[in-house]
Design an enzyme around this catalytic site. Structure first.
Site, PDB file in Angstrom:
ATOM      1  N   PRO A   2      80.405  42.014 -53.526  1.00 25.75           N
ATOM      2  CA  PRO A   2      79.999  43.425 -52.918  1.00 25.75           C
ATOM      3  C   PRO A   2      78.631  44.043 -52.664  1.00 25.75           C
ATOM      4  CG  PRO A   2      79.943  43.053 -55.037  1.00 25.75           C
ATOM      5  CD  PRO A   2      80.279  42.034 -54.879  1.00 25.75           C
ATOM      6  N   GLU A   3      78.406  44.737 -51.637  1.00 26.29           N
ATOM      7  CA  GLU A   3      76.981  45.501 -51.452  1.00 26.29           C
ATOM      8  C   GLU A   3      77.126  45.620 -51.072  1.00 26.29           C
ATOM      9  OE1 GLU A   3      76.245  44.236 -46.840  1.00 26.29           O
ATOM     10  OE2 GLU A   3      77.574  41.966 -47.171  1.00 26.29           O
TER      11      GLU A   3
END
Ligand SMILES: [Zn+2]
Length: 283
Positions: A2-3
């Site tokens: 996840p960014e």
């Protein structure tokens, strides 16, 4: 992995079930994930009201009525699932306990938030809220890319004289917090800058141009996450992972998306990570 936009999507998805609500019972099912959990974590969370859910870089911060703040990092594979809550028109019953359900928050409202992390690179920690900014994971972070202190003059000053590729400079969390591989590739594509170009050699006008592009790329992704939130509620209550179309990321060998360019997306490995770019329109 996840960014920032995915983490922001998770935060926004958790707000309706956590913010302002009491954690009736926190269940902590193992000693830790990437690092050991803080001592007595379940007891320190149980009975506390979540006053605010914030985000710093890729960390979610839950300020509690006890004066402590819970820090959550999703790691590589961390997922948040909501059940027992009606969100809009969707309601998800509690699922059967699953492998890798490491921390479960049973909220006073009857909603349940389950943190599931198969690869266990996630992290949780507790610290005094008024000392949160000094936490070892947060203290050295640069400004938020969507915040006011990240602006054109700041970025010009930070990149001046820097003898590293622009790709590495933008991934440096001291320069700007929360930018990861995917979104840096997209930003550089939109800016027409080759990821291999030395940061200190890029004209100041082009560096200034990166700031609005960074904001735009992240904002578009967060908006896409907002749409996905409604879709995920429709399926299984899972937050944070959404389909998003990228222009260059993971598109090696495909035609460049820039109209009229005619180039092909290439791939180069920099500091162990793949950079995707078009050698024709990114200079
Ligand atoms: Zn191109």
């Amino acid at each position: 992995m996840p960014e920032l936009p995915e983490v922001e999507t998770v935060r926004r998805g958790l707000i309706p079930v956590m913010e302002g609500q009491v954690i009736a019972t926190a269940h902590v099912n193992r000693e830790g994930l990437r690092w050991p959990f803080p001592a007595g974590m379940a007891a320190r969370l149980t009975g506390q009201r979540v006053i605010a859910l914030r985000r710093r870089s890729k960390y979610i911060l839950a300020d509690l009525s006890s004066g402590e703040t819970l820090l959550v990092h999703l790691g590589m594979s961390g997922r948040m699932l909501i059940s027992g809550a009606t969100l809009g028109v969707f309601h998800h019953d509690h699922p059967a306990p699953a492998k890798h359900d490491h921390v479960v928050f049973d909220m006073g409202s009857g909603a349940r938030v389950t943190f599931n992390d198969a690869r266990r690179f996630g992290a949780m920690d507790l610290m005094a809220t008024d000392a949160a900014a000094a936490h070892p994971l947060l203290a050295a972070l640069g400004p938020e890319p969507l915040g006011n202190s990240f602006d054109e003059e700041y970025l010009v000053a930070r990149l001046k004289g820097r003898n590293t590729p622009i790709k590495s400079a933008l991934l440096d969390q001291h320069v700007v917090a929360g930018l990861g591989n995917i979104y840096v590739c997209e930003v550089l594509f939109r800016a027409g800058i080759a990821p291999t170009r030395q940061a200190g050699q890029i004209a100041a006008a082009r560096v200034r141009g990166l700031v609005p592009i960074i904001r735009q790329v992240l904002t578009e992704a967060i908006d896409a996450g907002g749409s996905s939130l409604r879709d995920y509620r429709q399926t299984d209550g899972e937050l944070g992972y959404f389909q998003h179309r990228f222009h260059v990321y993971d598109r090696a060998g495909q035609p460049c998306a820039k109209p009229g360019c005619g180039g092909t997306v290439g791939r180069v490995v920099q500091a162990g990570r793949s950079s995707f770019y078009c050698a024709v329109c990114q200079r």
